[in-house]
Design an enzyme around this catalytic site. Structure first.
Site, PDB file in Angstrom:
ATOM      1  N   ASP A   1       0.847  -1.186   0.000  1.00 22.74           N
ATOM      2  CA  ASP A   1       0.000   0.000   0.000  1.00 22.74           C
ATOM      3  C   ASP A   1       0.888   1.244   0.000  1.00 22.74           C
ATOM      4  OD1 ASP A   1      -2.354   1.419  -0.005  1.00 22.74           O
ATOM      5  OD2 ASP A   1      -2.600   1.349   2.167  1.00 22.74           O
TER       6      ASP A   1
ATOM      7  N   HIS B   1      -3.702  13.890   0.192  1.00 25.00           N
ATOM      8  CA  HIS B   1      -3.919  13.004   1.343  1.00 25.00           C
ATOM      9  C   HIS B   1      -2.722  13.055   2.295  1.00 25.00           C
ATOM     10  CE1 HIS B   1      -4.936   9.638   3.873  1.00 25.00           C
ATOM     11  NE2 HIS B   1      -3.818   9.024   3.542  1.00 25.00           N
TER      12      HIS B   1
ATOM     13  N   ARG C   1       0.454  15.684  12.754  1.00 25.80           N
ATOM     14  CA  ARG C   1       1.658  16.398  13.214  1.00 25.80           C
ATOM     15  C   ARG C   1       1.453  17.890  12.998  1.00 25.80           C
ATOM     16  NH1 ARG C   1       3.400  12.587   9.685  1.00 25.80           N
ATOM     17  NH2 ARG C   1       3.905  14.228   8.190  1.00 25.80           N
TER      18      ARG C   1
ATOM     19  N   GLU D   1     -10.695   3.830   3.286  1.00 31.56           N
ATOM     20  CA  GLU D   1      -9.755   4.562   2.444  1.00 31.56           C
ATOM     21  C   GLU D   1     -10.034   4.178   1.002  1.00 31.56           C
ATOM     22  OE1 GLU D   1      -5.691   4.051   3.816  1.00 31.56           O
ATOM     23  OE2 GLU D   1      -5.982   5.618   5.329  1.00 31.56           O
TER      24      GLU D   1
ATOM     25  N   GLU E   1      -9.050   3.786  -2.648  1.00 29.62           N
ATOM     26  CA  GLU E   1      -7.766   3.626  -3.337  1.00 29.62           C
ATOM     27  C   GLU E   1      -7.950   2.902  -4.665  1.00 29.62           C
ATOM     28  OE1 GLU E   1      -4.584   2.209  -0.915  1.00 29.62           O
ATOM     29  OE2 GLU E   1      -5.409   3.046   0.941  1.00 29.62           O
TER      30      GLU E   1
ATOM     31  N   ASP F   1      -9.102   0.238   1.876  1.00 32.47           N
ATOM     32  CA  ASP F   1      -8.142  -0.104   2.932  1.00 32.47           C
ATOM     33  C   ASP F   1      -8.752   0.333   4.274  1.00 32.47           C
ATOM     34  OD1 ASP F   1      -5.878  -0.614   4.437  1.00 32.47           O
ATOM     35  OD2 ASP F   1      -4.908   1.278   3.898  1.00 32.47           O
TER      36      ASP F   1
ATOM     37  N   ARG G   1      -8.314   4.194  13.020  1.00 33.37           N
ATOM     38  CA  ARG G   1      -7.425   5.347  13.267  1.00 33.37           C
ATOM     39  C   ARG G   1      -6.861   5.368  14.674  1.00 33.37           C
ATOM     40  NH1 ARG G   1      -6.227   6.202   8.269  1.00 33.37           N
ATOM     41  NH2 ARG G   1      -8.010   6.705   6.967  1.00 33.37           N
TER      42      ARG G   1
ATOM     43  N   GLN H   1      -4.196   2.731  14.892  1.00 35.35           N
ATOM     44  CA  GLN H   1      -3.092   3.183  14.038  1.00 35.35           C
ATOM     45  C   GLN H   1      -2.257   4.251  14.750  1.00 35.35           C
ATOM     46  OE1 GLN H   1      -4.558   4.913  10.385  1.00 35.35           O
ATOM     47  NE2 GLN H   1      -2.526   5.315   9.574  1.00 35.35           N
TER      48      GLN H   1
ATOM     49  N   LYS I   1      -4.540  -1.683  10.223  1.00 36.05           N
ATOM     50  CA  LYS I   1      -4.866  -1.831   8.806  1.00 36.05           C
ATOM     51  C   LYS I   1      -5.080  -3.289   8.406  1.00 36.05           C
ATOM     52  CE  LYS I   1      -3.643   2.453   7.283  1.00 36.05           C
ATOM     53  NZ  LYS I   1      -4.462   3.286   6.407  1.00 36.05           N
TER      54      LYS I   1
ATOM     55  N   THR J   1      -8.838  -5.842   4.078  1.00 34.38           N
ATOM     56  CA  THR J   1      -8.768  -4.929   2.933  1.00 34.38           C
ATOM     57  C   THR J   1      -9.705  -5.481   1.875  1.00 34.38           C
ATOM     58  OG1 THR J   1      -6.426  -4.548   3.439  1.00 34.38           O
ATOM     59  CG2 THR J   1      -7.215  -3.822   1.273  1.00 34.38           C
TER      60      THR J   1
ATOM     61  N   THR K   1      -4.761   6.354  -0.116  1.00 33.73           N
ATOM     62  CA  THR K   1      -5.994   7.132  -0.177  1.00 33.73           C
ATOM     63  C   THR K   1      -5.893   8.226  -1.235  1.00 33.73           C
ATOM     64  OG1 THR K   1      -6.215   6.775   2.179  1.00 33.73           O
ATOM     65  CG2 THR K   1      -7.592   8.498   1.205  1.00 33.73           C
TER      66      THR K   1
ATOM     67  N   GLU L   1     -10.190  12.670   6.772  1.00 31.17           N
ATOM     68  CA  GLU L   1     -10.050  13.980   6.130  1.00 31.17           C
ATOM     69  C   GLU L   1     -11.397  14.669   5.936  1.00 31.17           C
ATOM     70  OE1 GLU L   1      -6.971  13.415   2.747  1.00 31.17           O
ATOM     71  OE2 GLU L   1      -7.711  11.474   3.388  1.00 31.17           O
TER      72      GLU L   1
HETATM   73 CA    CA Z   1      -4.094   3.036   2.721  1.00 34.80          CA
END
Ligand code: CA
Length: 374
Positions: free
Chosen positions: A94, A101, A110, A167, A169, A201, A205, A208, A221, A225, A312, A326
């Site tokens: 991935d 993203h 961050r 996600e 993708e 995916d 969160r 993660q 994750k 999937t 993503t 997001e």
């Molecule tokens: Ca992903």
């Protein structure tokens, strides 16, 4: 068949008949095994066809399109078929190839730093995921349990995720292997890659955020999937091919090719019947050939059935982001659904559907419903 939607190759079964290869056009599956295309099509997976290479892929597509054109060959209505994982997933990679993203994720996780880390514009950042938990569209997802640290707590707890997300993708499927020790240049992309699938995916969160430092995604994750039941061959996407957006700085020479492989594929995410995101795969910064070249640039070899996903896909406009993280800005701006309910992250019973469309070509949808944790 002028207005017929074309999707691609997959594996299906019907009552009393074993899994076999078909081609989805509109709402009907052309039964390629029964149409007499050969032994590869009587198999319960696309792998034998994938391994044969570009000449065989073009031949298979040509024959399928000819049968459709002439209105020949046995058809099965889509609702009467059981759909299976279309290929045996060898390795699963991935990436993190959307500039928007990566920037959004950096801002959210961050906030005090530059959103993009220094390597991001030099290589398509990625990680190896869990091939064994890649499932076909229609498979429910059980809310994962894991370690999460509640806000303000000193210690983590082991509990069901409260921040389950999707996600959106685009993934590509490798057909022809490569030799150990020999990088695959971007220019060789179409000799190795059979086609594309949409990928969800699923991501927890909270798990993660706690587990990822410093090695990256793991149990947040790997629980599941989901991919399309149908692989759309690259040859069907020729008209969707466009030049990729500019890259600054220019990539190093071994990653410089493959810029003519952005795909103008309109994407959408539906949550409980409400479309919550509309974007386009052409916004990706790193193209699929660049992803493939990077993944093999150290000499790591390819296997038939390798699945590599874009990461993503988020656009620059609000409403084009490919994750709830997001779309709701980490839960700060919940989405309003058509039934009047609000969502920050996924709730038990929620159903997510990913779709992709490029002219007459419709990628196989990816559908999944959230079940309570066990
Ligand atoms: Ca992903």
């Amino acid at each position: 068949m002028a207005d017929e939607r074309l999707t691609g190759f997959g594996v299906f079964s019907t009552m009393g008949e074993p899994p076999r290869v078909g081609f989805l056009a509109g709402d009907e599956i052309l039964d390629l095994a029964a149409a007499g295309l050969g032994r590869d099509f009587a198999e319960p997976s696309l792998n034998p066809l994938l391994a044969r290479g570009r000449g065989a892929w073009e031949d298979a597509l040509g024959r399928a399109l000819e049968l459709l054109e002439r209105g020949q060959g046995p058809r099965v209505p889509l609702p009467e078929a059981t759909l299976h994982l279309p290929f045996q997933v060898a390795d699963y990679v991935d990436f993190f190839s959307s500039l928007e993203h990566a920037t959004n994720a950096g801002r959210i996780f961050r906030p005090d730093q530059e959103p993009l880390l220094p390597n991001w514009r030099w290589l398509p950042v990625g990680y190896h995921g869990r091939a064994g938990t890649v499932v076909v569209s229609g498979t429910d997802v059980v809310r994962p349990r894991g370690q999460r640290r509640p806000p303000g707590a000193d210690a983590p707890e082991y509990a069901p995720s409260r921040r389950l997300d999707f996600e959106l993708e685009l993934g590509f499927v490798v057909g022809v292997p490569s030799r150990l020790g020999e990088p695959v240049p971007p220019e060789a992309f179409a000799d190795h890659v059979f086609g594309v699938v949409l990928v969800n995916d699923w991501s927890a969160r909270d798990l993660q955020a706690w587990e990822s430092a410093p090695l990256g995604p793991f149990l947040g994750k790997s629980f599941q999937t989901s991919i399309s039941a149908w692989v759309t061959p690259l040859a069907l996407l020729e008209e969707a091919r466009v030049e990729a957006r500019p890259q600054e700085p220019p990539p190093l020479p071994h990653l410089a090719g493959g810029r003519d492989w952005a795909l103008d594929v309109a994407l959408e995410v539906e949550l409980n019947g409400t479309v919550v995101s509309r974007g386009n795969a052409r916004t990706l910064y790193w193209t699929m050939p660049q992803q493939l070249a990077h993944a093999t640039s150290n000499g790591a070899s390819l296997r038939t059935g390798d699945l590599m996903a874009s990461g993503t896909i988020s656009g620059a406009e609000r409403g084009s982001e490919g994750s709830l993280l997001e779309l709701t800005w980490n839960g700060a701006e919940p989405l309003l659904l058509a039934d009047g309910s609000e969502r920050s992250f996924l709730e038990d019973g929620d159903e997510v559907v990913l779709r992709g469309r490029a002219g007459a070509v419709e990628l196989g949808e990816v559908r999944g419903r959230v079940l309570p944790s066990r």
